[in-house]
Design a protein around this motif. Structure first.
Motif, PDB file in Angstrom:
ATOM      1  N   SER A 103      21.847  55.271  32.196  1.00 41.18           N
ATOM      2  CA  SER A 103      23.151  55.492  31.573  1.00 41.18           C
ATOM      3  C   SER A 103      23.023  56.204  30.225  1.00 41.18           C
ATOM      4  CB  SER A 103      23.907  54.169  31.400  1.00 41.18           C
ATOM      5  OG  SER A 103      24.341  53.670  32.637  1.00 41.18           O
ATOM      6  N   GLN A 104      22.021  57.086  30.120  1.00 44.45           N
ATOM      7  CA  GLN A 104      21.821  57.846  28.890  1.00 44.45           C
ATOM      8  C   GLN A 104      22.138  59.328  29.049  1.00 44.45           C
ATOM      9  OE1 GLN A 104      17.630  56.529  28.159  1.00 44.45           O
ATOM     10  NE2 GLN A 104      18.444  55.845  26.194  1.00 44.45           N
ATOM     11  N   GLY A 105      22.637  59.719  30.230  1.00 41.10           N
ATOM     12  CA  GLY A 105      22.965  61.112  30.461  1.00 41.10           C
ATOM     13  C   GLY A 105      24.061  61.238  31.498  1.00 41.10           C
ATOM     14  N   GLY A 106      24.502  62.495  31.732  1.00 41.19           N
ATOM     15  CA  GLY A 106      25.492  62.749  32.768  1.00 41.19           C
ATOM     16  C   GLY A 106      26.863  62.164  32.438  1.00 41.19           C
ATOM     17  N   LEU A 107      27.528  61.666  33.473  1.00 40.99           N
ATOM     18  CA  LEU A 107      28.852  61.094  33.286  1.00 40.99           C
ATOM     19  C   LEU A 107      28.812  59.903  32.320  1.00 40.99           C
ATOM     20  CD1 LEU A 107      30.328  61.058  36.921  1.00 40.99           C
ATOM     21  CD2 LEU A 107      31.044  62.494  35.025  1.00 40.99           C
ATOM     22  N   ALA A 108      27.699  59.211  32.291  1.00 43.15           N
ATOM     23  CA  ALA A 108      27.606  58.011  31.472  1.00 43.15           C
ATOM     24  C   ALA A 108      27.820  58.299  29.986  1.00 43.15           C
ATOM     25  CB  ALA A 108      26.249  57.329  31.677  1.00 43.15           C
ATOM     26  N   VAL A 109      27.536  59.523  29.549  1.00 43.29           N
ATOM     27  CA  VAL A 109      27.725  59.836  28.124  1.00 43.29           C
ATOM     28  C   VAL A 109      28.882  60.819  27.896  1.00 43.29           C
ATOM     29  CG1 VAL A 109      25.315  59.400  27.600  1.00 43.29           C
ATOM     30  CG2 VAL A 109      26.036  61.723  28.176  1.00 43.29           C
TER      31      VAL A 109
END
Length: 467
Positions: free
Chosen positions: A456-462
């Motif tokens: 959850s440190q890249g993509g949609l998560a951020v």
């Protein structure tokens, strides 16, 4: 190479096979060693307290994936396949209040979830992205026993030594024995099918029947489908907001009611089959995201694809025989076993291509099998489905298996059916072999930045604002 269908399809609880089921099982293994293991300890000194530490992806997304809850429940002696989801909150409340876990067959151990369970985001363990350690302490806090486990996807848990052996077996050249059709890759599977004249389902059945009789095998396959179907039905009845703080609404029930209305009124809808498949998949993954009972297929995060395609098959094709369902599961498990053996089904290791991509390949193969496909067509169906998930990242918003995971399962089911249909319209010959596609997935996973592998440190998560 032999991986049983019941190792890939396991009944457990949501929201994650690697982050919930795996850590709960690891805690159970640790408890067993604390009680029964032959490990050195000073005379007269007993275990008085327990602690645990989560690392890598388990640390980054553990709260959203309920890893903390799973570890606490596991140390209290509960197992993912038999715990009642409705009792979990009460169990956790009791442990937090008493600061004690009380597994059956053990004395009570001091365990305060607030201080004895650590999320270590700075110290990854070397074997796998999903690493965790458990320690047993004496009354003065001294460590008596420490063990490291890795949750390698789909609820599978291994020790450091077991992980080393697994890696060695993957690269070993000798052919494993013990089953009549020990195919290690898709080409060997096709060669054995050609030589034996058997389908992939028939070869897989022959392998499984070295472990259990035909009646027992059929009963257990039926139980897996019944659990999948039950999950769909519960998901179609579910309402409200899913837990975790994103305030994402469950939509499957509303969509299902609308589809029922169209079905009963005979309204024309050229997208009807896709719509039904999508709602079946969403129902499963909404149930999973809510911590309900699901079947790994091959993981919880991808648990909706296979059941959705199976349910679609039963609804839209003249296939109602239990034997067709069994053959679907056997064939899909054969493909899932090859992917796991030669690459990975872990989102924390290779991204979502290893979860929903693998599930789509499995479902495509199962559907092609029961619709009369040859082994070559079945292999082609799996390859098409996996190829068009290559590079897919795992970027859950808020560390929760809700966005984009729920809809992603729906699209995975649609791709699986499309892949099976394309393969069945050909003669089985195709340009890219499944083995090449699996190896490409493995290499892509290695190259993929860690931010896109369930942290959850890249993509949609951020890039999506949490509301």
């Amino acid at each position: 190479m032999f991986l049983s269908v019941f190792e890939l399809y396991k009944v457990g609880i949501g929201p994650s096979s690697s982050h919930t089921m795996g850590p709960m099982s690891a805690a159970g293994r640790f408890l067993a060693e604390v009680r029964d293991g032959e490990w050195p300890r000073p005379a007269g000194v007993e275990v008085a307290a327990l602690s645990a530490s989560l690392h890598g992806s388990l640390a980054f997304t553990g709260v959203g994936h309920a890893t903390d809850r799973a570890v606490i429940l596991g140390l209290d002696g509960h197992e993912p396949d038999n715990i009642d989801p409705d009792e979990i909150d009460g169990i956790l409340s009791r442990i937090r209040s008493t600061k004690t876990v009380s597994p059956s067959g053990h004395p009570g151990y001091r365990f305060d979830p607030d201080t004895d369970l650590a999320f270590d985001r700075k110290t990854p363990l070397p074997g796998h992205a999903n690493g965790m350690s458990f320690s047993a302490h004496d009354s003065d806090g001294h460590v008596l026993l420490r063990r490291v486990y890795y949750s390698i996807g789909g609820g599978f848990v291994v020790t450091e030594d077991e992980l080393t052996r697994l890696k060695a077996e993957t690269t070993a050249e000798e052919r494993p024995s013990g089953v009549p059709y020990p195919f290690r890759n898709a080409q060997e599977m096709l060669d054995m099918a050609r030589k034996s004249g058997l389908s992939i389902a028939q070869m897989k059945r022959a392998n499984e029947e070295t472990l259990r009789g035909r009646v027992e095998l059929n009963d257990e396959l039926d139980a897996i489908w019944d659990a999948m179907d039950g999950c769909i039905e519960r998901g179609l009845r579910g309402e409200g907001i899913m837990p975790g703080g994103l305030k994402v609404k469950r939509r499957a029930r509303q969509i299902h009611e609308r589809l029922l209305g169209e079905w009963q009124s005979n309204q024309p809808n050229p997208m009807i089959a896709n719509d039904w498949m999508s709602v079946f998949a969403m129902a499963v993954n909404e149930e999973n995201a809510s911590g309900g009972r699901v079947v790994t297929a091959p993981t919880n995060g991808a648990a909706g694809v296979v059941p959705a395609v199976l349910k679609y098959m039963l609804k839209f094709h003249e296939i109602t025989d239990r034997e067709d369902v069994r053959n679907f599961l056997l064939t899909s498990a054969a493909i899932g076993g090859l992917i796991k053996h030669n690459a990975s089904i872990s989102g924390a290791e290779v991204g979502c291509q290893g979860e929903v991509g693998s599930a789509a390949a499995m479902a495509a193969a199962g559907l092609a099998e029961v619709l009369g496909g040859t082994p070559m067509q079945v292999e082609n169906a799996a390859e098409i489905a996996l190829e068009h998930h290559l590079g897919m990242t795992c970027d859950p918003v808020g560390g929760l298996v809700q966005v984009p995971c729920i809809e992603r399962n729906a699209l995975g089911a649609v791709k699986a059916v499309t892949a099976a249909s394309l393969a069945l319209k050909g003669d089985g010959t195709h340009f890219v072999p499944l083995d090449a596609c699996v190896e490409t997935m493995r290499q892509t996973g290695i190259d993929m930045n860690e931010r896109y592998k369930e942290t959850s440190q890249g993509g949609l998560a951020v890039n999506v604002v949490e509301c």
